[in-house]
Scaffold this active site. Structure first.
Site, mmCIF file in Angstrom:
data_model
loop_
_atom_site.group_PDB
_atom_site.id
_atom_site.type_symbol
_atom_site.label_atom_id
_atom_site.label_comp_id
_atom_site.label_asym_id
_atom_site.label_seq_id
_atom_site.Cartn_x
_atom_site.Cartn_y
_atom_site.Cartn_z
ATOM 1 N N ASP A 123 0.832 -1.214 0.000
ATOM 2 C CA ASP A 123 0.000 0.000 0.000
ATOM 3 C C ASP A 123 0.866 1.263 0.000
ATOM 4 O OD1 ASP A 123 -3.074 -1.034 0.962
ATOM 5 O OD2 ASP A 123 -1.388 -2.361 1.380
ATOM 6 N N ASN A 178 -6.741 -3.883 -4.483
ATOM 7 C CA ASN A 178 -7.983 -3.285 -4.984
ATOM 8 C C ASN A 178 -7.734 -2.014 -5.782
ATOM 9 O OD1 ASN A 178 -7.345 -2.501 -2.128
ATOM 10 N ND2 ASN A 178 -8.931 -0.962 -2.502
ATOM 11 N N HIS A 179 -6.646 -1.288 -5.488
ATOM 12 C CA HIS A 179 -6.366 -0.068 -6.242
ATOM 13 C C HIS A 179 -5.768 -0.350 -7.617
ATOM 14 C CE1 HIS A 179 -7.431 3.078 -3.359
ATOM 15 N NE2 HIS A 179 -7.082 2.194 -2.424
ATOM 16 N N HIS A 210 -11.348 -0.962 10.035
ATOM 17 C CA HIS A 210 -11.399 -0.788 8.593
ATOM 18 C C HIS A 210 -11.100 -2.113 7.897
ATOM 19 C CE1 HIS A 210 -10.307 1.952 4.962
ATOM 20 N NE2 HIS A 210 -11.601 1.797 5.070
ATOM 21 N N HIS A 211 -11.916 -2.475 6.928
ATOM 22 C CA HIS A 211 -11.782 -3.736 6.174
ATOM 23 C C HIS A 211 -11.946 -4.966 7.069
ATOM 24 C CE1 HIS A 211 -10.627 -1.237 2.891
ATOM 25 N NE2 HIS A 211 -9.438 -0.954 3.358
ATOM 26 N N HIS A 236 -3.701 -3.954 2.444
ATOM 27 C CA HIS A 236 -5.086 -3.469 2.461
ATOM 28 C C HIS A 236 -5.413 -2.610 3.678
ATOM 29 C CE1 HIS A 236 -8.954 -3.249 0.688
ATOM 30 N NE2 HIS A 236 -9.577 -4.111 1.478
ATOM 31 N N TYR A 248 -1.947 4.104 -6.466
ATOM 32 C CA TYR A 248 -3.163 4.805 -6.045
ATOM 33 C C TYR A 248 -3.644 5.791 -7.106
ATOM 34 C CZ TYR A 248 -3.046 2.655 -1.471
ATOM 35 O OH TYR A 248 -3.077 1.731 -0.460
ATOM 36 N N HIS A 292 -3.633 -9.611 -0.954
ATOM 37 C CA HIS A 292 -3.828 -8.214 -0.566
ATOM 38 C C HIS A 292 -4.743 -8.070 0.648
ATOM 39 C CE1 HIS A 292 -3.702 -3.932 -0.838
ATOM 40 N NE2 HIS A 292 -5.017 -3.855 -0.925
ATOM 41 N N ASP A 341 -1.528 -2.682 -3.987
ATOM 42 C CA ASP A 341 -1.815 -1.249 -3.955
ATOM 43 C C ASP A 341 -0.545 -0.453 -4.228
ATOM 44 O OD1 ASP A 341 -4.448 -1.824 -3.576
ATOM 45 O OD2 ASP A 341 -4.621 -0.900 -1.604
ATOM 46 N N HIS A 352 -4.347 -0.171 6.412
ATOM 47 C CA HIS A 352 -3.226 0.768 6.461
ATOM 48 C C HIS A 352 -2.678 0.865 7.881
ATOM 49 C CE1 HIS A 352 -5.012 2.792 2.627
ATOM 50 N NE2 HIS A 352 -4.535 1.583 2.409
#
Length: 468
Positions: free
Chosen positions: A167, A233-234, A327-328, A355, A199, A318, A196, A357
């Protein structure tokens, strides 16, 4: 019904406290927690984004492994103005009189209102193990020279050091992470990148110019040591409203991997051997349910791993299968249900994901007993299970995740919301050392660390001796 009254006696109170302690018993939540302000992009005129001098000079140079064994290297670069040459000139440091050439391929792509430069990919085959090579790309007055070192030959006791980054993005914190990794006294020889990248999709219209700036930013490291790529995902870049209905288009055009060498049908999942490690890359954002191509490939791939040859079995993905941040949270649950039983059966040593952060390390646990009916939904200690490392803390513009689930679950051994990188240092067939390095610390400081004992060799040692 008899009404229960009265106070808890001392024995009941002790039992209640024990239950609470058991439920709440987790690992360490670090007291070093940064704020969750968004990271700031580096200005476009920063030196890290500088275009190399000279007309049509090659830029965004990066390498990855080019075969299954480690004797191949894929060299990739971009020429911005015209095609130029797709040829790589290369030679061994110990034999400068013998210069070889490899011929690559050329492609371009369009994405909404963006047209890429000329993207070159060239695979160099049949290199010698454990050898330093120099290579040149470009023509005329705009040739550029770099170097790399091939890994030692595959073997059970071959020491090797991997860096871990995820990321990343292209902010000031991204630059600190890459610098911190480069200056770590324990020198990583290959980066395992858990997804990632640029971005670019966070900018208006998925601005693909941000793929170019990211490629120039990471060149300083990725041109000299292989980065083993995982899609996040990015990288999906699926935007039908912009006329972009092919997922992963910028990523798969720019970042080639040797997926066919492991009989994969997609560059989004594949495997390689490197020194004493067998590395399996999975795609969290491709179909992975039963009978899908990724499922069928992994089902055949895991039994192929010869742990007497490559004892360290590493999986990259990821989206984490275990995560105690808000988050996630549990986004990897469906993949866990599909594949965790295989990871335990084949005694995967460690799984790296991004994924989220932040940073987190798990205990060795599994939840393979859970079948939605039996109610056994809590992970349990399992010494055949991998350690899970979430390391999505590269420094991207979306900032850190600081909100955590409370109480800290028992499977979570250590967690902290800070930017950093990891080092996975394989010593021999039985032992490896993992360390996590927070950007704010000195280059040699280990904010978290763990000695790992190889799952395959540990299980052999525990087998009872045969009786006559």
């Amino acid at each position: 019904m008899r009404k229960v009254t009265g106070r808890l006696n001392s024995a009941g109170l002790v039992r209640m406290l024990l239950v609470v302690l058991e439920v709440c018993e987790g690992g360490i939540t670090s007291s070093y927690v940064r704020n969750d302000d968004l990271s700031l992009d580096m200005p476009l005129d920063s030196d890290v984004f500088q275009v190399p001098p000279g007309y049509n000079a090659p830029q965004q140079v990066h390498i990855t492994q080019g075969d299954h064994e480690g004797r191949g290297v894929i060299v990739s670069w971009v020429t911005p103005e015209e095609p130029g040459s797709s040829t790589v000139l290369y030679w061994a440091e110990n034999n400068t009189n013998l210069k070889n050439q490899a011929q690559g391929t050329l492609l371009t792509y369009h994405y909404f209102n963006y047209t890429s430069g000329y993207i070159h990919h060239c695979t160099i085959h049949n290199l010698e193990f454990d050898t330093k090579y120099y290579y040149e790309v470009g023509i005329g007055n705009t040739t550029r020279q770099f170097w790399f070192t091939t890994p030692p030959g595959v073997g059970p006791d071959v020491a090797y050091t991997f860096g871990l980054i995820g990321d990343l993005g292209q902010t000031h914190d991204s630059n600190r992470t890459l610098t911190h990794y480069e200056l770590n006294p324990t020198k990583g020889q290959t980066v395992l990148f858990v997804g990632d990248l640029s971005y670019a999709d966070d900018y208006p219209f998925h601005d693909n110019n941000r793929w170019d700036t990211w490629g120039r930013f990471t060149e300083r490291n990725a041109a000299y040591q292989p980065w083993i790529w995982t899609a996040g995902n990015h990288e999906i870049d699926f935007v039908p409203e912009l006329g972009e209905s092919k997922p992963f288009k910028p990523y798969t055009n720019r970042y080639f991997v040797p997926y066919e060498a492991s009989h994969s049908t997609s560059p989004l999942w594949y495997s390689i051997k490197r020194a004493s490690a067998y590395i399996i890359v999975l795609s969290s954002y491709s179909a992975y349910g039963k009978y899908t191509p990724q499922y069928k490939w992994l089902e055949k791939e895991l039994p192929k791993v010869n742990r007497t040859e490559t004892p360290w079995l590493i999986v990259l993905m990821h989206s984490p299968l275990y995560n105690s941040y808000a988050h996630h949270y549990m986004e990897g649950e469906s993949m866990r249900v599909m594949y965790e039983q295989w990871f335990v059966k084949y005694k995967v040593d460690i799984i790296f994901a991004g994924h989220v952060h932040a940073y987190e390390r798990s205990e060795r646990i599994s939840n393979i007993a859970y079948n939605i009916v039996n109610g056994l939904c809590s992970p349990v200690s399992d010494q055949s299970a991998p350690v899970y490392i979430t390391i999505g803390d590269g420094g991207n513009l979306e900032g850190l995740v600081t909100e955590m689930t409370e109480p800290q679950p028992s499977y979570s051994a250590f967690r902290e919301a800070s930017f950093g990188h990891g080092i996975f240092d394989i010593k021999n067939r039985s032992h490896a050392f993992f360390s996590w390095h927070r950007n704010q610390d000195g280059y040699a400081v280990e904010a978290d660390s763990l000695w790992l004992k190889n799952r395959y060799w540990k299980s052999l040692e525990e087998q009872p001796l045969a009786t006559i």
